[in-house]
Design an enzyme around this catalytic site. Structure first.
Site, PDB file in Angstrom:
ATOM      1  N   GLU A  25       0.828  -1.222   0.000  1.00  0.00           N
ATOM      2  CA  GLU A  25       0.000   0.000   0.000  1.00  0.00           C
ATOM      3  C   GLU A  25       0.856   1.262   0.000  1.00  0.00           C
ATOM      4  O   GLU A  25       2.070   1.215   0.272  1.00  0.00           O
ATOM      5  CB  GLU A  25      -0.946   0.016   1.200  1.00  0.00           C
ATOM      6  CG  GLU A  25      -0.235   0.122   2.531  1.00  0.00           C
ATOM      7  CD  GLU A  25      -1.086   0.779   3.622  1.00  0.00           C
ATOM      8  OE1 GLU A  25      -1.623   1.894   3.396  1.00  0.00           O
ATOM      9  OE2 GLU A  25      -1.196   0.178   4.711  1.00  0.00           O
ATOM     10  N   LYS A  87      -5.358  10.879   0.665  1.00  0.00           N
ATOM     11  CA  LYS A  87      -5.472   9.548   1.259  1.00  0.00           C
ATOM     12  C   LYS A  87      -6.699   8.897   0.629  1.00  0.00           C
ATOM     13  O   LYS A  87      -7.828   9.332   0.867  1.00  0.00           O
ATOM     14  CB  LYS A  87      -5.647   9.682   2.779  1.00  0.00           C
ATOM     15  CG  LYS A  87      -5.917   8.369   3.496  1.00  0.00           C
ATOM     16  CD  LYS A  87      -6.159   8.618   4.981  1.00  0.00           C
ATOM     17  CE  LYS A  87      -6.796   7.396   5.638  1.00  0.00           C
ATOM     18  NZ  LYS A  87      -7.232   7.684   7.019  1.00  0.00           N
ATOM     19  N   VAL A 112      -5.443   0.467   2.957  1.00  0.00           N
ATOM     20  CA  VAL A 112      -5.603  -0.988   2.848  1.00  0.00           C
ATOM     21  C   VAL A 112      -6.809  -1.308   1.969  1.00  0.00           C
ATOM     22  O   VAL A 112      -6.727  -2.140   1.056  1.00  0.00           O
ATOM     23  CB  VAL A 112      -5.737  -1.627   4.251  1.00  0.00           C
ATOM     24  CG1 VAL A 112      -6.200  -3.074   4.159  1.00  0.00           C
ATOM     25  CG2 VAL A 112      -4.412  -1.534   5.005  1.00  0.00           C
ATOM     26  N   ASP A 144     -17.024   5.515  14.167  1.00  0.00           N
ATOM     27  CA  ASP A 144     -15.824   5.513  13.333  1.00  0.00           C
ATOM     28  C   ASP A 144     -15.294   4.086  13.181  1.00  0.00           C
ATOM     29  O   ASP A 144     -14.685   3.531  14.097  1.00  0.00           O
ATOM     30  CB  ASP A 144     -14.757   6.427  13.944  1.00  0.00           C
ATOM     31  CG  ASP A 144     -13.575   6.640  13.004  1.00  0.00           C
ATOM     32  OD1 ASP A 144     -13.498   5.957  11.961  1.00  0.00           O
ATOM     33  OD2 ASP A 144     -12.726   7.503  13.320  1.00  0.00           O
ATOM     34  N   SER A 146     -13.205   1.784  10.254  1.00  0.00           N
ATOM     35  CA  SER A 146     -12.449   1.885   8.993  1.00  0.00           C
ATOM     36  C   SER A 146     -13.116   1.125   7.852  1.00  0.00           C
ATOM     37  O   SER A 146     -13.619   0.009   8.042  1.00  0.00           O
ATOM     38  CB  SER A 146     -11.043   1.333   9.193  1.00  0.00           C
ATOM     39  OG  SER A 146     -10.361   1.315   7.952  1.00  0.00           O
ATOM     40  N   ALA A 147     -13.070   1.726   6.670  1.00  0.00           N
ATOM     41  CA  ALA A 147     -13.554   1.048   5.459  1.00  0.00           C
ATOM     42  C   ALA A 147     -12.716  -0.199   5.156  1.00  0.00           C
ATOM     43  O   ALA A 147     -13.147  -1.058   4.385  1.00  0.00           O
ATOM     44  CB  ALA A 147     -13.522   2.008   4.275  1.00  0.00           C
ATOM     45  N   ASP A 148     -11.546  -0.324   5.770  1.00  0.00           N
ATOM     46  CA  ASP A 148     -10.724  -1.532   5.578  1.00  0.00           C
ATOM     47  C   ASP A 148     -11.502  -2.793   5.969  1.00  0.00           C
ATOM     48  O   ASP A 148     -11.347  -3.847   5.348  1.00  0.00           O
ATOM     49  CB  ASP A 148      -9.452  -1.492   6.445  1.00  0.00           C
ATOM     50  CG  ASP A 148      -8.462  -0.409   6.025  1.00  0.00           C
ATOM     51  OD1 ASP A 148      -8.679   0.240   4.982  1.00  0.00           O
ATOM     52  OD2 ASP A 148      -7.471  -0.220   6.767  1.00  0.00           O
ATOM     53  N   LYS A 165      -3.091  -1.390  15.570  1.00  0.00           N
ATOM     54  CA  LYS A 165      -2.613  -0.571  16.692  1.00  0.00           C
ATOM     55  C   LYS A 165      -3.713  -0.426  17.727  1.00  0.00           C
ATOM     56  O   LYS A 165      -4.883  -0.328  17.370  1.00  0.00           O
ATOM     57  CB  LYS A 165      -2.245   0.823  16.187  1.00  0.00           C
ATOM     58  CG  LYS A 165      -0.995   0.799  15.350  1.00  0.00           C
ATOM     59  CD  LYS A 165      -0.430   2.198  15.170  1.00  0.00           C
ATOM     60  CE  LYS A 165       0.896   2.100  14.465  1.00  0.00           C
ATOM     61  NZ  LYS A 165       0.976   2.846  13.233  1.00  0.00           N
TER      62      LYS A 165
HETATM   63  N1  PSU Z   1      -2.605   1.918  10.643  1.00  0.00           N
HETATM   64  C1  PSU Z   1      -1.269   2.000  10.753  1.00  0.00           C
HETATM   65  N2  PSU Z   1      -0.552   2.604   9.757  1.00  0.00           N
HETATM   66  C2  PSU Z   1      -1.163   3.117   8.635  1.00  0.00           C
HETATM   67  C3  PSU Z   1      -2.586   3.008   8.532  1.00  0.00           C
HETATM   68  C4  PSU Z   1      -3.266   2.404   9.552  1.00  0.00           C
HETATM   69  O1  PSU Z   1      -0.711   1.543  11.725  1.00  0.00           O
HETATM   70  O2  PSU Z   1      -0.483   3.661   7.762  1.00  0.00           O
HETATM   71  C5  PSU Z   1      -3.281   3.516   7.300  1.00  0.00           C
HETATM   72  C6  PSU Z   1      -3.573   2.363   6.325  1.00  0.00           C
HETATM   73  O3  PSU Z   1      -3.457   2.826   5.004  1.00  0.00           O
HETATM   74  C7  PSU Z   1      -5.033   2.036   6.637  1.00  0.00           C
HETATM   75  C8  PSU Z   1      -5.569   3.404   6.925  1.00  0.00           C
HETATM   76  O4  PSU Z   1      -5.707   1.409   5.569  1.00  0.00           O
HETATM   77  O5  PSU Z   1      -4.544   4.061   7.658  1.00  0.00           O
HETATM   78  C9  PSU Z   1      -6.861   3.361   7.711  1.00  0.00           C
HETATM   79  O6  PSU Z   1      -7.415   4.634   7.773  1.00  0.00           O
HETATM   80  P1  PSU Z   1      -8.898   4.802   8.327  1.00  0.00           P
HETATM   81  O7  PSU Z   1      -8.832   4.460   9.778  1.00  0.00           O
HETATM   82  O8  PSU Z   1      -9.211   6.264   8.073  1.00  0.00           O
HETATM   83  O9  PSU Z   1      -9.767   3.874   7.537  1.00  0.00           O
HETATM   84 MN    MN Z   2     -12.395   6.400  10.168  1.00  0.00          MN
END
Ligand code: PSU
Ligand code: MN
Length: 309
Positions: A25, A87, A112, A144, A146-148, A165
């Site tokens: 990524e 992003k 991701v 909140d 994540s879309a992941d 994390k």
């Molecule tokens: N967690 C990490 N390092 C990162 C990310 C998450 O420890 O770089 C990044 C990844 O690209 C992940 C994104 O897909 O943040 C998730 O963002 P969000 O929570 O806004 O979906």
């Molecule tokens: Mn989010």
């Protein structure tokens, strides 16, 4: 081949010959680490994939084109521009792709979720990163998530990571993945790893100690017509792990600062990542780099085994 996607020359040749390819990524480059360590790490990760016998395909959106396989100059540019690059997660892809051919074509670093989408379009089955997004602490109020996680429910790519994390609510993240039918396989562990530390205290139902056997589980899932991805949770090597108390303190402070600053939406994760780094000095960055390299090597071994099935 999707009309919006360009494969790097080496990636195209490997895919055509059925040789192993590992997706990587780019949000981790632009938003996950500071310059110049982000560029150095991205290049070292590519080298680690190659040494382990696979072809790296770093994924991004450049000038509105989806790219699987970047050259060194393109990786360097993403790292230097950092948080000025969009992003890009699932919802951002249409806007960025539609910017191609206009006066202002847009670049995006893929999360991701977006990396999984592009990998699937390219026919890449294995993807290595640091940590996945998940259910945030306080999600019962903020919603909140994540879309992941939704991507893992839908898109057929295995994601090799060091867990997530603890800026996130790890138990809720695992519950969400269970609801969505996403296998979470501990590599050489019975516990979900917590990114900077190998243990979270959360037990996993699945464990594998062998990349070839892991590849067979991926194959079985997709032969059954079960959509969606798999999380391969690879703990940070003990020698590179952080002190759990030190990281917990930093995370608690980062979360309090995010709350006080009223950070919302897609800014939350990059804000927390930057704060944790600031509060732990270089130590967290060192273990971050080590675990990404460790994941890249495992992903290459899984991809190599998968290519033989
Ligand atoms: N967690 C990490 N390092 C990162 C990310 C998450 O420890 O770089 C990044 C990844 O690209 C992940 C994104 O897909 O943040 C998730 O963002 P969000 O929570 O806004 O979906
Ligand atoms: Mn989010």
């Amino acid at each position: 081949m999707n009309k919006h996607l360009d494969l790097g020359v080496e990636v195209a040749a490997a895919l055509a010959a059925g040789r192993p390819v590992v997706a990587l990524e780019s949000t981790i480059i632009s938003h996950g680490m500071p310059y110049p360590q982000n560029v150095e790490t991205a290049l070292r990760v590519e080298a680690a994939v190659r040494e382990a016998g696979a072809v790296p395909a770093t994924i991004a959106i450049l000038g509105g084109r989806l790219k699987a396989g970047l050259d060194e100059g393109q990786i360097r540019t993403l790292g230097i521009r950092g948080r000025d690059v969009v992003k890009a997660s699932r919802r951002d892809l249409p806007r960025l792709v539609a910017s191609y051919g206009t006066e202002a074509p847009v670049d995006g670093a893929t999360t991701v979720a977006a990396t999984m989408i592009v990998a699937a379009l390219a026919g890449i089955k294995v993807f290595a990163t640091g940590g996945i997004g998940g259910v945030h602490r306080g999600a019962e109020k903020s919603l909140d998530i994540s879309a992941d996680l939704e991507e893992l429910a839908m898109t057929e790519v295995a994601v090799v990571c060091a867990g997530a994390k603890s800026i996130l609510d790890l138990p809720k993240t695992l519950e969400y993945l269970e609801t969505k039918g996403v296998p979470v396989i501990g590599y050489g562990t019975d516990e979900f790893p917590a990114f900077y530390t190998p243990r979270s205290g959360l037990r996993l139902e699945e464990r594998s100690d062998d990349p070839a056997e892991l590849a067979r589980r991926l194959k079985a899932k997709w032969e059954l017509g079960l959509r969606g991805g798999v999380v391969v949770a690879n703990p940070v090597p003990e020698s590179e792990a952080m002190d759990p108390a030190a990281i917990d303190t930093a995370i608690a402070r980062a979360l309090a600062e995010a709350e006080a600053a009223g950070v919302k939406g897609k800014e939350v994760t990059p804000f927390l990542l930057a704060k944790v780094k600031e509060l732990t000095g270089g130590e967290s960055l060192e273990s971050n780099i080590a675990l990404v390299l460790n994941n890249a090597r495992l992903a290459a071994r899984i991809a190599a085994a998968y290519a033989k099935l």
